[in-house]
Enzyme design. Structure first.
Site, PDB file in Angstrom:
ATOM      1  CB  THR A   1       4.253  -6.248  -3.049  1.00 26.37           C
ATOM      2  OG1 THR A   1       2.878  -5.979  -3.218  1.00 26.37           O
ATOM      3  CG2 THR A   1       4.699  -5.723  -1.690  1.00 26.37           C
TER       4      THR A   1
ATOM      5  NE  ARG B   1      -6.557  -5.217  -0.300  1.00 20.71           N
ATOM      6  CZ  ARG B   1      -5.288  -5.593  -0.388  1.00 20.71           C
ATOM      7  NH1 ARG B   1      -4.363  -4.736  -0.730  1.00 20.71           N
ATOM      8  NH2 ARG B   1      -4.937  -6.833  -0.149  1.00 20.71           N
ATOM      9  CB  VAL B   2      -5.708  -0.429   3.789  1.00 23.73           C
ATOM     10  CG1 VAL B   2      -4.317  -0.497   4.413  1.00 23.73           C
ATOM     11  CG2 VAL B   2      -6.078   1.018   3.470  1.00 23.73           C
ATOM     12  N   GLY B   3      -4.136  -3.047   2.279  1.00 25.81           N
ATOM     13  CA  GLY B   3      -3.621  -4.408   2.447  1.00 25.81           C
ATOM     14  C   GLY B   3      -2.723  -4.537   3.657  1.00 25.81           C
ATOM     15  CG  ASP B   4       0.148  -7.669   3.487  1.00 27.04           C
ATOM     16  OD1 ASP B   4      -0.324  -7.269   2.406  1.00 27.04           O
ATOM     17  OD2 ASP B   4       1.206  -8.327   3.557  1.00 27.04           O
TER      18      ASP B   4
ATOM     19  CB  THR C   1       4.994 -10.027  -1.292  1.00 28.69           C
ATOM     20  OG1 THR C   1       4.198  -9.769  -2.459  1.00 28.69           O
ATOM     21  CG2 THR C   1       5.732 -11.343  -1.496  1.00 28.69           C
ATOM     22  N   GLY C   2       1.997 -10.908  -1.002  1.00 27.84           N
ATOM     23  CA  GLY C   2       1.000 -11.952  -1.227  1.00 27.84           C
ATOM     24  C   GLY C   2      -0.389 -11.414  -0.988  1.00 27.84           C
TER      25      GLY C   2
ATOM     26  N   GLY D   1      -2.831  -9.978   0.803  1.00 33.85           N
ATOM     27  CA  GLY D   1      -2.698  -9.261   2.054  1.00 33.85           C
ATOM     28  C   GLY D   1      -3.675  -9.647   3.142  1.00 33.85           C
TER      29      GLY D   1
HETATM   30  N1  ASP Z   1       0.403  -7.847  -0.075  1.00 30.04           N
HETATM   31  C1  ASP Z   1      -0.039  -6.869  -1.028  1.00 30.04           C
HETATM   32  C2  ASP Z   1      -1.437  -6.453  -0.677  1.00 30.04           C
HETATM   33  O1  ASP Z   1      -2.236  -7.298  -0.307  1.00 30.04           O
HETATM   34  C3  ASP Z   1      -0.041  -7.365  -2.442  1.00 30.04           C
HETATM   35  C4  ASP Z   1       1.190  -8.075  -2.876  1.00 30.04           C
HETATM   36  O2  ASP Z   1       2.063  -8.382  -2.110  1.00 30.04           O
HETATM   37  O3  ASP Z   1       1.307  -8.313  -4.074  1.00 30.04           O
HETATM   38  O4  ASP Z   1      -1.755  -5.300  -0.820  1.00 30.04           O
END
Ligand code: ASP
Length: 296
Positions: free
Chosen positions: A164, A192-195, A215-216, A218
């Protein structure tokens, strides 16, 4: 863990980070604003297949690239975001169009794509985002239960060697901005929607405090509104940006999540905490000193 990247790959990542930083920095040093700077920086990373955003995004459980992005202006708290899109070449620019050309904050799916097209944002066929290495990563994991995290921070296993992207900036007028763009997590459920496109979760900016991009995993950032929390800790508790950002990642870790964030305050102090073995990261400070790094 360094074994997962060859010296050539490591150099390619650092060079691309450096190129992106230089573009954002030159906008700021030429009197440009922080929104232009974060958008331009993120576009460079979206155009590179090295990172999990734009071209080179991970694949969802149906084998499709489905992207999310956001942008926020700390001066007026305006924000824009798009979610679950398949044809917007630079999702961060789609997010900016929502912020500047609509009365909304978040558009998703077909509507987001239709709106971006109406705004003259570049539309590409879904095949543009295809990257062979990413596809192989997906094929190797697609029959596993659930999604595997695609954190840009994480290099321990091939399927997690993804990225990300995000950028935070402070301009000479004292305005903060943040932007985040992602393909999400490998093998994620359709829709699916992340953060990353959620203001307050994966992106936040307020001139009173700081700009944050996360990032991470989500889901952990969404449940604790981490990006807003970092700002709130500064505003309500008088934390420094380093204390607040460190606390944010501690909260993610306490629930069992992994990730990192980049933050800058309205004085130009920078914090980049992460609880993973590595995070692709870099900055140029107000003295013009540049840093890029991957591992701890
Ligand atoms: N945070 C992002 C998500 O959950 C993924 C990522 O940061 O790698 O969509």
């Amino acid at each position: 863990m360094t074994g997962a990247l060859t010296p050539e790959q490591e150099k390619a990542y650092l060079d691309k980070l450096s190129e992106a930083l230089q573009i954002g920095y030159s906008i700021l040093t030429n009197g440009g604003n922080s929104i232009d700077s974060v958008e331009a920086t993120v576009r460079v990373l979206e155009d590179s297949p090295l990172f999990n955003a734009g071209k080179g995004s991970v694949f969802n459980c149906e084998g499709k690239n489905e992207m999310d992005a956001s942008i926020m202006n700390g001066k007026n708290l305006k924000a824009g975001a798009i979610a679950a899109v398949h044809t917007i070449r630079n999702p961060v620019s789609g997010a900016r169009a929502v912020m500047e050309k609509s009365s909304h904050v978040l558009l998703a799916g077909d509507g987001a794509e239709k709106f971006a097209k109406e705004c003259g944002i570049e539309i590409v066929p879904p095949t543009y985002f295809y990257d062979e290495e990413r596809h192989q990563q997906w094929l190797a994991t697609k029959d596993m239960e659930g999604a595997s995290w695609a954190g840009d921070t994480y290099i321990a296993t091939p399927e997690k060697k993804l990225g990300t992207v995000g950028c935070v900036a402070l301009d000479s007028a004292g305005n903060l901005a943040a932007a985040t763009s992602t393909g999400g997590v490998n093998n994620k459920k359709f829709g699916r929607v992340g953060d990353s496109p959620l203001i307050g979760a994966g992106c936040y900016a307020d001139n009173k405090t700081c700009a944050v991009s996360c990032t991470g995993e989500g889901e952990y950032f969404i449940r604790q509104a981490i990006a807003f929390d970092v700002s709130a800790l500064m505003e309500y508790k008088g934390f420094s940006v380093l204390q607040a950002a460190t606390e944010g990642i501690k909260k993610v870790a306490q629930l069992g999540g992994e990730g990192g964030l980049i933050a800058i305050d309205n004085q130009g102090n920078i914090a980049v905490p992460f609880n993973t073995s590595s995070m692709f990261r870099g900055w140029i400070n107000s003295q013009g000193e540049k840093f890029t790094g991957i591992f701890r």
